[in-house]
Write a protein that holds these residues in place. Structure first.
Motif, PDB file in Angstrom:
ATOM      1  N   UNK A  22       5.080  -5.835  -0.947  1.00  0.00           N
ATOM      2  CA  UNK A  22       5.760  -5.208   0.285  1.00  0.00           C
ATOM      3  C   UNK A  22       5.687  -3.760   0.355  1.00  0.00           C
ATOM      4  N   UNK A  23       6.073  -3.187  -0.735  1.00  0.00           N
ATOM      5  CA  UNK A  23       5.930  -1.786  -0.748  1.00  0.00           C
ATOM      6  C   UNK A  23       4.498  -1.233  -0.408  1.00  0.00           C
ATOM      7  N   UNK A  24       3.632  -1.887  -0.795  1.00  0.00           N
ATOM      8  CA  UNK A  24       2.185  -1.415  -0.836  1.00  0.00           C
ATOM      9  C   UNK A  24       1.948  -1.839   0.667  1.00  0.00           C
ATOM     10  N   UNK A  25       2.451  -2.994   1.533  1.00  0.00           N
ATOM     11  CA  UNK A  25       2.006  -2.983   2.693  1.00  0.00           C
ATOM     12  C   UNK A  25       2.659  -2.043   3.482  1.00  0.00           C
ATOM     13  N   UNK A  26       3.998  -1.452   3.207  1.00  0.00           N
ATOM     14  CA  UNK A  26       4.625  -0.756   3.739  1.00  0.00           C
ATOM     15  C   UNK A  26       3.995   0.757   3.961  1.00  0.00           C
ATOM     16  N   UNK A  75       0.711   1.615   3.186  1.00  0.00           N
ATOM     17  CA  UNK A  75      -0.413   1.560   4.127  1.00  0.00           C
ATOM     18  C   UNK A  75      -0.117   1.118   5.505  1.00  0.00           C
ATOM     19  N   UNK A  76       1.185   0.828   5.922  1.00  0.00           N
ATOM     20  CA  UNK A  76       1.476   0.484   7.276  1.00  0.00           C
ATOM     21  C   UNK A  76       2.230   1.899   7.751  1.00  0.00           C
ATOM     22  N   UNK A  91      -2.246   5.418  -2.558  1.00  0.00           N
ATOM     23  CA  UNK A  91      -1.153   5.109  -3.223  1.00  0.00           C
ATOM     24  C   UNK A  91      -1.686   5.275  -4.811  1.00  0.00           C
ATOM     25  N   UNK A  92      -0.600   5.659  -5.571  1.00  0.00           N
ATOM     26  CA  UNK A  92      -0.768   5.473  -7.165  1.00  0.00           C
ATOM     27  C   UNK A  92      -0.111   4.326  -7.748  1.00  0.00           C
TER      28      UNK A  92
END
Ligand code: AMP
Ligand code: GLY
Length: 421
Positions: A164-168, A170-171, A181-182
């Protein structure tokens, strides 16, 4: 000396307060400043990223030194512009400042110069990042690459939260900062902030502190820019300070110079004290906020000669700074809702009252209305700071002052310094 100080936060108010005490000072101008700084020195309305405006102002006041407070000015290349114009400046160039402005740059830099840090993977898109989660264990650490005012890090307890954090990110959840991101290995240990001055070649440890990143008591809630700080912090044993100096500060200063970008200014090392010794969490190209506030309260030496020595390459001739044998604490008052969207404009009463000789209230994000009332912004508004013979007494003094400030729309943590107490 004429000094131009750039910035408008609690950090810059604390720097202004300390610079103001220097016998070397003729004139201090702060821009854009804040109401607290306006009570101390001249302020102007030039924005911290308006390079042409700042250059013009430095020339107009015949500045002998420009002190750069915020990371935005560093990243915008203010030091580069001042260096080109031959105006002495405390603060790194944009190239050296990449140690803060890009986490991907810093992780690769740490590899090149063998600085101990968490294992990591830089990812350019969500699919790559989600696939890369397989090489880490929970909790997952997801960081926006760019500047995000201390809010670009998510510690995700499980895979679903990490995705969810990754999608957020890149969104657009971290804005521009999150277009890359790292992912990082989670480090176990105690976190600390150590500050080092550098003139490009020589470096000098310039104090340490601990801050509280989480919004609420008990280290709960979202990460913020910092809800409080104290110094000294017991985690910094003489052994740890020496390890940070030799394993992180010195190789970083040497490394960045060897890459053609000598670092002039303050290097803020955020580190995790792990069982294997200190590991780099991140560098910042400026003083910490609110760590700077407690350092300025504790600093006995005149700050100005150190700033000048960084700018003109004579840091090697300076003695180590002298610190008061006392503890300092800072309690941040922020608008309810921070670090999310908080409404601005509420009235704060009692901030400017006399809170006693050992208490200083720095302004962080508030404006003065036409009628003279102090109105909060939508983030951190005030820094209530106190000095005491020990942390317990410093804390009592600070919280007494907090209690005397009337701001129903604000909140603060009640447990600043708990690790040390
Ligand atoms: P940063 O913006 O990188 O300073 O990260 C914000 C906060 O997240 C830090 O103050 C730490 O508390 C936490 N943090 C960041 N990176 C790590 C890590 N690799 N392991 C554990 N905690 C971390
Ligand atoms: N208090 C941490 C920071 O300034 O980023």
């Amino acid at each position: 000396m004429n000094i131009l100080l750039v910035g408008s936060g609690g950090r810059e108010h604390a720097l202004a307060w300390k610079i103001k005490q220097s016998p070397l000072l003729t004139r201090l101008v702060a821009t854009p400043g804040n109401p607290g700084m306006a009570a101390l020195c001249e302020t102007r309305a030039v924005a911290a990223t308006d390079l042409a405006g700042l250059l013009g102002l430095a020339r107009e006041i015949a500045a002998d030194l420009v002190v750069i407070g915020p990371e935005m000015s560093v990243a915008a290349g203010l030091a580069d512009a001042l260096n080109d114009a031959g105006i002495p400046c405390f603060g790194p160039t944009a190239a050296a400042g990449q140690l803060e402005s890009s986490k991907a740059f810093t992780k690769a830099f740490a590899d090149r110069h063998r600085l101990p840090t968490a294992r990591y993977k830089t990812c350019e898109n969500a699919a790559e990042a989600i696939a890369a989660l397989a090489i880490f264990q929970p909790p997952y650490v997801v960081k926006a690459d760019g500047l995000a005012a201390g809010k670009g890090v998510v510690i995700a307890q499980d895979r679903a939260a990490a995705e969810a954090a990754i999608d957020d990110a890149f969104g657009g959840g971290f804005g521009e900062a999150g277009s890359r991101i790292v992912l990082e290995e989670y480090l176990e240990g105690e976190i600390g902030s150590l500050f080092a001055l550098s003139d490009g070649e020589t470096s000098m440890v310039f104090g340490w502190a601990q801050d509280h990143k989480r919004a609420f008591d008990g280290e709960r809630g979202p990460n913020t820019g910092g809800m409080g700080a104290y110094s000294p912090a017991p985690v910094f044993t003489p052994e740890l300070v020496e390890q940070v100096r030799t394993r992180l500060v010195e190789p970083a200063v040497r490394g960045i110079a060897s890459e053609g970008a000598p670092y002039r200014g303050v290097l803020f090392v955020e580190l995790m004290a792990t069982a294997e010794g200190p590991k780099l969490v991140e560098f910042n190209a400026r003083f910490g906020d609110p760590e700077c506030q407690v350092l300025m309260l504790r600093l006995e030496s005149d700050l100005v000669p150190y700033l000048v020595a960084c700018a003109n390459g004579t840091l090697g001739q300076m003695p180590p700074p002298v610190w008061r044998d006392a503890a300092a604490i800072c309690v941040v008052l922020a608008a309810k809702g921070y670090p999310g969207k908080a409404p601005g404009g509420s009235v704060i009463r009692g901030a400017d009252a006399d809170h006693g000789p050992d208490v200083v209230v720095f302004h962080a994000g508030a404006s003065r209305g036409e009628d003279g009332t102090l109105r909060a912004g939508s983030g951190r508004a005030l820094n209530v700071c106190a000095l005491g013979p020990d942390l317990r007494q410093a804390k009592d003094r600070a919280y007494q002052a907090v209690a005397a400030i009337d701001w129903p729309e604000g909140f603060h943590r009640t447990d600043i310094g708990w690790r040390a107490l």
